[in-house]
Design an enzyme around this catalytic site. Structure first.
Site, PDB file in Angstrom:
ATOM      1  N   ARG A  82     -21.674 -20.874 -10.022  1.00  0.00           N
ATOM      2  CA  ARG A  82     -21.139 -19.505  -9.999  1.00  0.00           C
ATOM      3  C   ARG A  82     -22.262 -18.484 -10.182  1.00  0.00           C
ATOM      4  NH1 ARG A  82     -16.178 -18.426 -13.847  1.00  0.00           N
ATOM      5  NH2 ARG A  82     -17.847 -18.373 -15.370  1.00  0.00           N
ATOM      6  N   LYS A 184     -19.679 -12.768 -11.291  1.00  0.00           N
ATOM      7  CA  LYS A 184     -19.744 -12.352 -12.699  1.00  0.00           C
ATOM      8  C   LYS A 184     -20.870 -11.337 -12.866  1.00  0.00           C
ATOM      9  CE  LYS A 184     -18.718 -14.720 -17.013  1.00  0.00           C
ATOM     10  NZ  LYS A 184     -17.575 -13.878 -17.379  1.00  0.00           N
ATOM     11  N   GLU A 220      -5.998 -10.302 -12.314  1.00  0.00           N
ATOM     12  CA  GLU A 220      -6.402 -10.966 -13.556  1.00  0.00           C
ATOM     13  C   GLU A 220      -6.528  -9.920 -14.657  1.00  0.00           C
ATOM     14  OE1 GLU A 220     -10.365 -12.649 -13.691  1.00  0.00           O
ATOM     15  OE2 GLU A 220     -11.029 -11.391 -12.050  1.00  0.00           O
TER      16      GLU A 220
HETATM   17  N1  PLP Z   1     -12.034 -13.648 -15.350  1.00  0.00           N
HETATM   18  C1  PLP Z   1     -12.949 -12.832 -15.867  1.00  0.00           C
HETATM   19  C2  PLP Z   1     -12.985 -11.426 -15.405  1.00  0.00           C
HETATM   20  C3  PLP Z   1     -13.861 -13.324 -16.803  1.00  0.00           C
HETATM   21  O1  PLP Z   1     -14.787 -12.529 -17.340  1.00  0.00           O
HETATM   22  C4  PLP Z   1     -13.790 -14.669 -17.208  1.00  0.00           C
HETATM   23  C5  PLP Z   1     -14.737 -15.217 -18.163  1.00  0.00           C
HETATM   24  O2  PLP Z   1     -15.683 -15.842 -17.828  1.00  0.00           O
HETATM   25  C6  PLP Z   1     -12.797 -15.475 -16.636  1.00  0.00           C
HETATM   26  C7  PLP Z   1     -11.945 -14.929 -15.714  1.00  0.00           C
HETATM   27  C8  PLP Z   1     -12.688 -16.901 -17.020  1.00  0.00           C
HETATM   28  O3  PLP Z   1     -13.665 -17.681 -16.408  1.00  0.00           O
HETATM   29  P1  PLP Z   1     -14.181 -19.025 -17.078  1.00  0.00           P
HETATM   30  O4  PLP Z   1     -12.971 -19.866 -17.279  1.00  0.00           O
HETATM   31  O5  PLP Z   1     -15.096 -19.599 -16.070  1.00  0.00           O
HETATM   32  O6  PLP Z   1     -14.838 -18.661 -18.348  1.00  0.00           O
HETATM   33  C1  COI Z   2     -16.150 -15.762 -20.891  1.00  0.00           C
HETATM   34  O1  COI Z   2     -15.011 -16.183 -21.132  1.00  0.00           O
HETATM   35  O2  COI Z   2     -17.146 -16.483 -20.898  1.00  0.00           O
HETATM   36  C2  COI Z   2     -16.374 -14.365 -20.564  1.00  0.00           C
HETATM   37  O3  COI Z   2     -17.415 -14.054 -20.070  1.00  0.00           O
HETATM   38  C3  COI Z   2     -15.341 -13.390 -20.839  1.00  0.00           C
HETATM   39  C4  COI Z   2     -15.894 -12.214 -21.554  1.00  0.00           C
HETATM   40  C5  COI Z   2     -14.850 -11.185 -21.509  1.00  0.00           C
HETATM   41  C6  COI Z   2     -16.299 -12.548 -22.947  1.00  0.00           C
END
Ligand code: PLP
Ligand code: COI
Length: 341
Positions: A82, A184, A220
């Site tokens: 990612r 991200k 989301e």
């Molecule tokens: N959506 C957003 C906007 C996020 O910042 C995060 C955090 O990383 C997620 C979803 C969840 O992603 P992950 O499960 O890879 O941490």
């Molecule tokens: C994560 O879950 O790793 C994120 O980056 C979410 C953030 C809002 C802390």
């Protein structure tokens, strides 16, 4: 070595500097070999690309102490991939997957004393990130970059741990169609700060963002993907090109199907159908799965049948199975658990 003297059970999701972090520089078209440093402070040009045009992206993953006492991280290869996608979209140099995983290993090893013990309720959050440190004044990608990874022990992302949340439908948009919602990038979060501060002022825990083009579909929240459960136990997650592909959500869909024998669907979710779901949860590395009890759409309350005191039954099973896999109580699918030797 002894663990640090931290009140692990009462940590919140906040930054606590730890002993060492990883740093690598990109200059003249190549990455240097990278090293560990004790210095948490970064210095750069006043004209750095990150300061002027927000050229930065990041990742988030966690290290756990398992039931057997091993230190592990969850699917770091997925974060590497990612980060690569984020870098490509932002015209930043890609850090090879091997380098990413190596940086995570080194950071966790060097800060082993900060990895919360098994059963403490806390985890070690790892924050890899990259930013343009080279100067740019005309709008263009910088020529020099820094990649860093630090870690900090954390507790639950939402105050109250696993108490159901109240969220609101936001009037602000998070990400444009064909924009940067699927990567991200720090800029996506800058965009969401006003909305989250306002949501908190109004007494809500988070924002539910809708698709900006039609404002009829669920996207989301500011920091997590949605999972819904229908009244006949189908696990549904929104499909959209402008949401972040959550590693937790993708893992939970596998858990639902392969471990719990549930039907799963990734499809467009209309705001209008949310009232018909039995359960709703927010999933992400920081959020794990945080149950949602109520969604407020401009004064109209949608109260999930799972209520405001506990997680819904399917959400609970998903939570227990995922955290069981991460903590080594349940056998993980091949490649999900990366042991730090
Ligand atoms: N959506 C957003 C906007 C996020 O910042 C995060 C955090 O990383 C997620 C979803 C969840 O992603 P992950 O499960 O890879 O941490
Ligand atoms: C994560 O879950 O790793 C994120 O980056 C979410 C953030 C809002 C802390």
């Amino acid at each position: 070595m002894e663990k640090k003297n931290v009140d692990w059970g009462n940590l919140s999701f906040s930054y606590m500097p730890t002993d060492e972090r990883y740093v690598s520089r990109f200059k003249d078209g190549a990455w240097d070999e990278g090293c560990m440093t004790k210095d948490p402070v970064v210095q750069m040009s006043e004209c750095a690309g990150v300061l002027q045009y927000c050229q930065a992206c990041f990742e988030g993953l966690k290290a756990y102490t398992t039931e057997k006492g091993q230190t592990v991280v969850f699917r770091p290869d997925m974060n590497a991939e990612r980060l690569k996608n984020s870098c490509e979209r932002l015209e930043m140099p890609v850090l090879p997957e091997g380098r990413f995983v190596e940086s995570v290993e080194k950071v966790v090893k060097a800060n082993w004393a900060w990895v919360p013990p098994y059963g403490s309720g806390a985890t070690l959050y790892i924050r890899p990130f990259m930013y343009a440190c080279g100067p740019v004044i005309g709008v263009a990608p910088a020529k020099e970059y820094e990649y860093r990874a630090f870690c900090t022990p954390v507790g639950p992302y939402f105050k109250g741990g696993v108490k159901p949340l109240t969220i609101r439908v936001s009037d602000f948009d998070r990400a444009a169609p064909r924009g940067t919602g699927h990567i991200k990038a720090g800029l996506n979060y800058a965009m969401s700060l006003h909305a989250i501060v306002d949501a908190h002022h109004q007494g809500f825990d988070e924002n539910m963002y809708l698709d900006p083009a039609t404002r009829t579909k669920v996207e989301e929240t500011g920091g997590a993907n949605f999972l819904f459960v229908t009244k006949d136990n189908v696990v549904v997650t929104p499909k959209s090109d402008s949401i972040l592909p959550s590693i937790t959500r993708r893992s939970l869909m596998v858990v639902a199907e392969k471990y719990l024998g549930l039907k799963v669907e990734q499809r467009e979710v209309l705001l209008d159908e949310v009232k018909d779901f039995a359960e709703c949860g927010l999933c992400g590395t920081a959020a794990v799965i945080s149950p949602v009890g109520k969604i407020v759409d401009h004064g109209k309350e949608i109260c999930l049948p799972s209520g405001m005191s506990d997680m819904g039954p399917v959400t609970k099973k998903l939570y227990d199975t995922l955290t069981g896999i991460q903590m080594g109580r349940i056998e993980a699918p091949e490649g999900w658990i990366h042991v730090i030797e």
